[in-house]
Write a protein that holds these residues in place. Structure first.
Motif, mmCIF file in Angstrom:
data_model
loop_
_atom_site.group_PDB
_atom_site.id
_atom_site.type_symbol
_atom_site.label_atom_id
_atom_site.label_comp_id
_atom_site.label_asym_id
_atom_site.label_seq_id
_atom_site.Cartn_x
_atom_site.Cartn_y
_atom_site.Cartn_z
ATOM 1 N N PHE A 1 17.201 -53.978 18.776
ATOM 2 C CA PHE A 1 16.458 -53.852 20.036
ATOM 3 C C PHE A 1 16.051 -52.412 20.298
ATOM 4 O O PHE A 1 14.933 -52.146 20.750
ATOM 5 N N ALA A 2 16.948 -51.459 20.022
ATOM 6 C CA ALA A 2 16.623 -50.053 20.245
ATOM 7 C C ALA A 2 15.439 -49.620 19.388
ATOM 8 O O ALA A 2 14.538 -48.907 19.853
ATOM 9 N N PHE A 3 15.423 -50.053 18.133
ATOM 10 C CA PHE A 3 14.310 -49.696 17.250
ATOM 11 C C PHE A 3 13.012 -50.317 17.746
ATOM 12 O O PHE A 3 11.966 -49.651 17.786
ATOM 13 N N ALA B 1 12.106 -58.482 19.971
ATOM 14 C CA ALA B 1 12.999 -57.844 20.939
ATOM 15 C C ALA B 1 13.798 -58.886 21.714
ATOM 16 O O ALA B 1 15.023 -58.758 21.883
ATOM 17 N N CYS C 1 18.957 -56.261 9.812
ATOM 18 C CA CYS C 1 19.684 -56.649 11.029
ATOM 19 C C CYS C 1 19.065 -57.898 11.650
ATOM 20 O O CYS C 1 19.772 -58.834 12.042
ATOM 21 N N VAL D 1 16.411 -52.167 9.751
ATOM 22 C CA VAL D 1 16.258 -52.914 11.006
ATOM 23 C C VAL D 1 15.926 -54.374 10.719
ATOM 24 O O VAL D 1 16.457 -55.284 11.361
ATOM 25 N N SER E 1 22.392 -56.568 17.323
ATOM 26 C CA SER E 1 21.343 -56.845 18.309
ATOM 27 C C SER E 1 20.885 -55.576 19.000
ATOM 28 O O SER E 1 19.681 -55.347 19.180
ATOM 29 N N LEU E 2 21.823 -54.730 19.409
ATOM 30 C CA LEU E 2 21.464 -53.491 20.092
ATOM 31 C C LEU E 2 20.707 -52.541 19.152
ATOM 32 O O LEU E 2 19.762 -51.860 19.571
ATOM 33 N N THR E 3 21.117 -52.496 17.877
ATOM 34 C CA THR E 3 20.423 -51.644 16.905
ATOM 35 C C THR E 3 18.975 -52.086 16.734
ATOM 36 O O THR E 3 18.042 -51.266 16.778
ATOM 37 N N ALA F 1 12.232 -51.339 20.784
ATOM 38 C CA ALA F 1 11.803 -50.697 22.029
ATOM 39 C C ALA F 1 11.121 -49.365 21.737
ATOM 40 O O ALA F 1 10.086 -49.037 22.339
ATOM 41 N N GLY F 2 11.689 -48.592 20.810
ATOM 42 C CA GLY F 2 11.056 -47.331 20.429
ATOM 43 C C GLY F 2 9.693 -47.547 19.796
ATOM 44 O O GLY F 2 8.751 -46.784 20.043
ATOM 45 N N LEU G 1 17.965 -59.790 21.743
ATOM 46 C CA LEU G 1 18.784 -59.885 22.948
ATOM 47 C C LEU G 1 19.335 -61.290 23.165
ATOM 48 O O LEU G 1 20.361 -61.461 23.835
#
Length: 444
Positions: free
Chosen positions: A389-391, A357, A46, A43, A385-387, A393-394, A361
């Motif tokens: 952000f998902a991590f 985060a 990224c 992550v 970005s989505l990868t 957010a989790g 985005l």
């Protein structure tokens, strides 16, 4: 700073106290946490690519925070500036605690919470005196302290494999009381602390020679060095020190060296760790002053934070944050240095997750705003970005309630601060408006 100094600073900022204390913190979960560390590294990679692209699209002092302000506007910009600023100077408190933890190897009296905190405060103000002399001196100093860091880590991470015990490693595989999946997620969140500072090069842009080339190279090189050091050292320590010894250790690298080579080696590694932890302080001080300076220059923070001395250092911001750090060190006193360290890094990680985060985005939005949204490259960066952000957010949702409460309170505090920003902006516009009125007889 040039490429070498900036790379060392970036790696030192990421490793800092993380590499020297994370084995103890992750040891409470078990050696399964190595998978959490690996997930976090992917992550962070990224995020490093995202930050480099943002720096190319919007080369501006303040790095990712300036980019967030550009993409989302002043209100979100103000919020994320405060979050990131909090993360930098609170993280510096953890550096001090780690340094004093290793110093207690020589002076056990420092294991007393009050004496340890006072030692941290004394070292903090010594670092402030060095930081006031400017980034050039800091860069030279970190070449030495960064060398001590790498030497201490690799001496354990490479030579220690000869003493690695697979039975010890497996016996402490998962002691969290949860499933392997939950343990890995928890370890990944904690491991984020070890990579905070990956954006150091971009945030320090104003202090860098040839930043368009130097910043992205230093970011990736610093991340590569950090990943190698973490992968080699964390695993070998978990396979040498028994679980009970590791989780109670205030200096896991020194204790590992003592277990392998004797007391003299433990003292040598401890000395190198002290130099490395305290040597990372000035690099983080650059971050904790550049962010408020960039915010002051954009009108979000009061102008006083942009004042610099003859070395180009925002001295008001440096001294103000040092005062705040002193208060945090006194207010977070715990029964042990390990407990205080954990409390501090939980707060620092929680504060840094929100800017990360929004930065993730912000990149697709910036590419659209800059008319760079055509072709496969745009969709590739959207996936990154989505990868990320998902991590993140989790990680926010799985975080500790106390840290989330602090985050909510900080967001609420930005509302009156933003109102003050609007008032200052209106006053500036009213002051400037007579100069902008059309001349008599004009058709404007």
């Amino acid at each position: 700073m040039g490429l070498l100094a900036l790379t060392v600073m970036t790696a030192s900022n990421m490793m800092g106290s993380g590499v020297f204390m994370l084995p103890t913190t992750l040891g409470q979960i078990g050696s399964v946490s190595v998978w959490g560390w690996a997930l976090t590294f992917l992550v962070i990679l990224c995020l490093a690519l995202i930050f480099n692209k943002m720096n190319a699209l919007f080369p501006h002092n303040g790095g990712i925070i300036a980019s967030i302000h550009y993409c989302f506007g002043p209100f979100i910009g103000l919020q994320m500036t405060l979050f990131y600023w909090l993360a930098t100077w609170v993280g510096n408190c953890a550096l001090l605690l780690a340094g004093v933890g290793y110093l207690s190897f020589f002076f056990p009296v420092l294991l007393h919470p009050l004496y340890g905190a006072l030692a941290c405060i004394a070292l903090l103000w010594l670092a402030v005196l060095l930081g006031l002399r400017g980034a050039k001196l800091v860069g030279k100093a970190q070449l030495i302290t960064g060398g001590c860091m790498v030497a201490a880590i690799l001496s354990i991470g490479l030579l220690g494999w000869r003493h690695f015990d697979l039975h010890i490693y497996r016996a402490a595989w998962n002691l969290s009381g949860q499933s392997d999946g939950h343990a890995i997620i928890n370890a990944a969140v904690i491991s984020l602390w070890g990579f905070l500072g990956v954006e150091s090069a971009s945030v320090s842009r104003s202090q860098v020679e040839k930043p368009d080339r130097t910043v992205p190279l230093a970011t990736l090189c610093g991340l590569a060095i950090t990943g190698l050091c973490y992968a080699s050292s964390t695993n070998v320590i978990m396979g040498i020190l028994p679980h009970a010894t590791l989780t109670a250790s205030a200096s896991p690298f020194a204790d590992t060296a003592r277990a392998i080579w004797g007391t003299g080696a433990g003292q040598l590694i401890s000395a190198a760790a002290i130099i490395a932890c305290l040597g990372a302080m000035p690099g983080w001080q650059i971050l904790q002053t550049e962010v408020p300076r960039a915010a002051a220059e954009s009108g979000i923070f009061p102008p006083i934070f942009a004042r610099t001395n003859r070395y180009g250092v925002p001295w008001v911001a440096l001294i103000f944050t040092a005062i705040l750090m002193t208060l945090v060190l006194l207010l977070t006193l715990s029964a042990s240095l390990q407990s205080q360290f954990r409390n501090v890094i939980v707060l620092a990680v929680a504060a840094s997750l929100f800017p990360y985060a929004f930065a993730a985005l912000a990149l697709p939005g910036m590419m659209v705003m800059k008319d760079r949204y055509r072709g496969g490259g745009f969709y590739g960066y959207c996936l990154l970005s989505l990868t990320a952000f998902a991590f993140i957010a989790g990680a926010i949702l799985s975080g500790q309630s106390r840290a989330l409460l602090c985050g909510v309170l900080l967001q609420i505090a930005t509302i009156p601060l933003y109102l003050l920003y609007i008032v200052r902006r209106q006053r500036r516009e009213r002051t400037a408006s007579p100069l902008l009125l059309p001349a008599p007889g004009s058709h404007q």
